[in-house]
Design a protein around this motif. Structure first.
Motif, PDB file in Angstrom:
ATOM      1  N   PHE A   6       0.974  -1.167   0.380  1.00 19.81           N
ATOM      2  CA  PHE A   6       0.170   0.004   0.035  1.00 19.81           C
ATOM      3  C   PHE A   6       1.244   1.445  -0.109  1.00 19.81           C
ATOM      4  O   PHE A   6       2.027   1.573   0.732  1.00 19.81           O
ATOM      5  N   HIS A   7       0.655   1.869  -0.798  1.00 20.32           N
ATOM      6  CA  HIS A   7       1.535   3.513  -0.597  1.00 20.32           C
ATOM      7  C   HIS A   7       0.333   4.388  -1.381  1.00 20.32           C
ATOM      8  O   HIS A   7      -0.442   4.532  -1.830  1.00 20.32           O
ATOM      9  N   VAL A   8       0.661   5.700  -0.067  1.00 18.85           N
ATOM     10  CA  VAL A   8       0.204   7.047  -0.877  1.00 18.85           C
ATOM     11  C   VAL A   8       1.089   8.110  -1.536  1.00 18.85           C
ATOM     12  O   VAL A   8       2.607   7.526  -1.219  1.00 18.85           O
ATOM     13  N   SER A   9       0.886   9.166  -2.163  1.00 20.67           N
ATOM     14  CA  SER A   9       1.918  10.027  -2.653  1.00 20.67           C
ATOM     15  C   SER A   9       0.744  11.286  -2.706  1.00 20.67           C
ATOM     16  O   SER A   9      -0.843  11.280  -2.492  1.00 20.67           O
ATOM     17  N   CYS A  10       1.121  12.423  -2.313  1.00 20.35           N
ATOM     18  CA  CYS A  10       0.472  13.731  -2.254  1.00 20.35           C
ATOM     19  C   CYS A  10       1.668  14.521  -2.432  1.00 20.35           C
ATOM     20  O   CYS A  10       2.477  14.424  -3.023  1.00 20.35           O
ATOM     21  N   SER A  11       0.800  15.870  -3.240  1.00 21.67           N
ATOM     22  CA  SER A  11       0.614  16.884  -4.347  1.00 21.67           C
ATOM     23  C   SER A  11       0.588  18.231  -3.850  1.00 21.67           C
ATOM     24  O   SER A  11      -1.026  18.204  -4.311  1.00 21.67           O
ATOM     25  N   GLY A  12       0.615  18.873  -3.559  1.00 21.06           N
ATOM     26  CA  GLY A  12      -0.429  20.091  -2.869  1.00 21.06           C
ATOM     27  C   GLY A  12      -1.211  19.853  -2.013  1.00 21.06           C
ATOM     28  O   GLY A  12      -1.371  19.884  -0.618  1.00 21.06           O
ATOM     29  N   LYS A  13      -2.518  19.482  -2.101  1.00 25.23           N
ATOM     30  CA  LYS A  13      -3.730  19.613  -1.631  1.00 25.23           C
ATOM     31  C   LYS A  13      -4.234  18.118  -1.674  1.00 25.23           C
ATOM     32  O   LYS A  13      -5.565  17.538  -0.740  1.00 25.23           O
ATOM     33  N   ILE A  14      -3.648  17.342  -2.584  1.00 24.16           N
ATOM     34  CA  ILE A  14      -4.709  16.513  -2.842  1.00 24.16           C
ATOM     35  C   ILE A  14      -3.406  15.061  -2.412  1.00 24.16           C
ATOM     36  O   ILE A  14      -1.963  14.650  -2.924  1.00 24.16           O
ATOM     37  N   LEU A  15      -4.047  13.870  -1.872  1.00 23.10           N
ATOM     38  CA  LEU A  15      -3.652  12.370  -1.302  1.00 23.10           C
ATOM     39  C   LEU A  15      -4.327  12.227  -2.571  1.00 23.10           C
ATOM     40  O   LEU A  15      -5.726  11.277  -2.698  1.00 23.10           O
ATOM     41  N   THR A  16      -3.178  10.443  -2.711  1.00 21.71           N
ATOM     42  CA  THR A  16      -3.956   9.775  -3.689  1.00 21.71           C
ATOM     43  C   THR A  16      -3.305   8.336  -3.144  1.00 21.71           C
ATOM     44  O   THR A  16      -1.800   8.298  -2.786  1.00 21.71           O
TER      45      THR A  16
END
Length: 235
Positions: free
Chosen positions: A223-233
């Protein structure tokens, strides 16, 4: 099968057929040609919407439907079909309203590729779904129109089959989440309950910029997450 042929010949008039029978016969015939693949999606002829369509689809083994028009439902978002139109209980059948269809129309009189692409971008900006009906027996001109529109789209718009869309939106509708503040209020923990790996690609928009993000201790190894600006994916 004789009933099925009779329905086609009779046009809009149904004679001697049943809703569950027609759904089951067409599904069985298609799956017999697909070497183990399952038919999970349905669209009724002429966008007919019988009262018990949701129950019949569920009993026949379908997962999603696209028999309603976006212009009629007033939405470009998939939603759970209502059971027997009672407005009180949702079915497990996911409905994808049809945005654009030109069956039986002269393709030379249809909208230009740029106009369709512009509508797609507007729907995508609101995170909706633009559902396009293109028959597999359609003319070469209609297939060329599809290619021209897709080539004109930006890379930020996801292109999915309805089966892929059903997996994504089904996972999104079942996702449950809540926030908890960390020590001193300097961090937030996003707790998620997800329906398996089909939730990949589900994203969250926060009200503030995200400084960093990482999976918690209880997350699965893959399980992985990424974040950019205000978005978490979720990836």
């Amino acid at each position: 099968l004789n009933q099925l042929l009779a329905l086609v010949i009779a046009g809009e008039k149904t004679e001697g057929g049943t809703l569950l029978g027609e759904l089951h016969v067409s599904k069985t015939l298609l799956e017999g040609r697909l070497s183990g693949e399952k038919v999970l999606g349905f669209r009724s002829r002429l966008f007919a919407f019988p009262e018990l369509l949701d129950s019949a689809l569920l009993r026949a083994g379908y997962a999603y439907d696209s028999s309603l028009l976006a212009a009629t439902t007033l939405t470009h978002f998939p939603f759970k079909m209502l059971q027997r139109r009672a407005m009180a209980r949702e079915s497990e059948i996911l409905e994808f309203p049809m945005t654009f269809e030109d069956e039986g129309k002269d393709e030379t009189l249809g909208p230009a590729p740029g106009a369709i692409a512009a509508t797609m971008r507007k729907v995508a900006d609101n995170e909706g779904s633009f559902v396009w009906l293109l028959s597999p027996t359609g003319s070469p001109a209609k297939k060329a129109l599809l290619r021209a529109v897709l080539d004109d789209l930006s890379s930020g718009i996801a292109k999915m089959s309805l089966a892929e869309g059903a997996r994504f939106w089904g996972a999104r509708s079942k996702a449950r989440f809540w926030f908890a503040s960390g020590a001193g209020g300097k961090s937030l923990t996003l707790h998620l309950v997800l329906p398996g790996r089909s939730a990949q690609g589900v994203s969250f928009a926060l009200s503030r910029k995200i400084n960093s993000c990482k999976p918690g201790r209880s997350s699965e190894p893959a399980f992985h997450v990424s974040c950019s600006g205000k978005i978490l994916t979720l990836e």
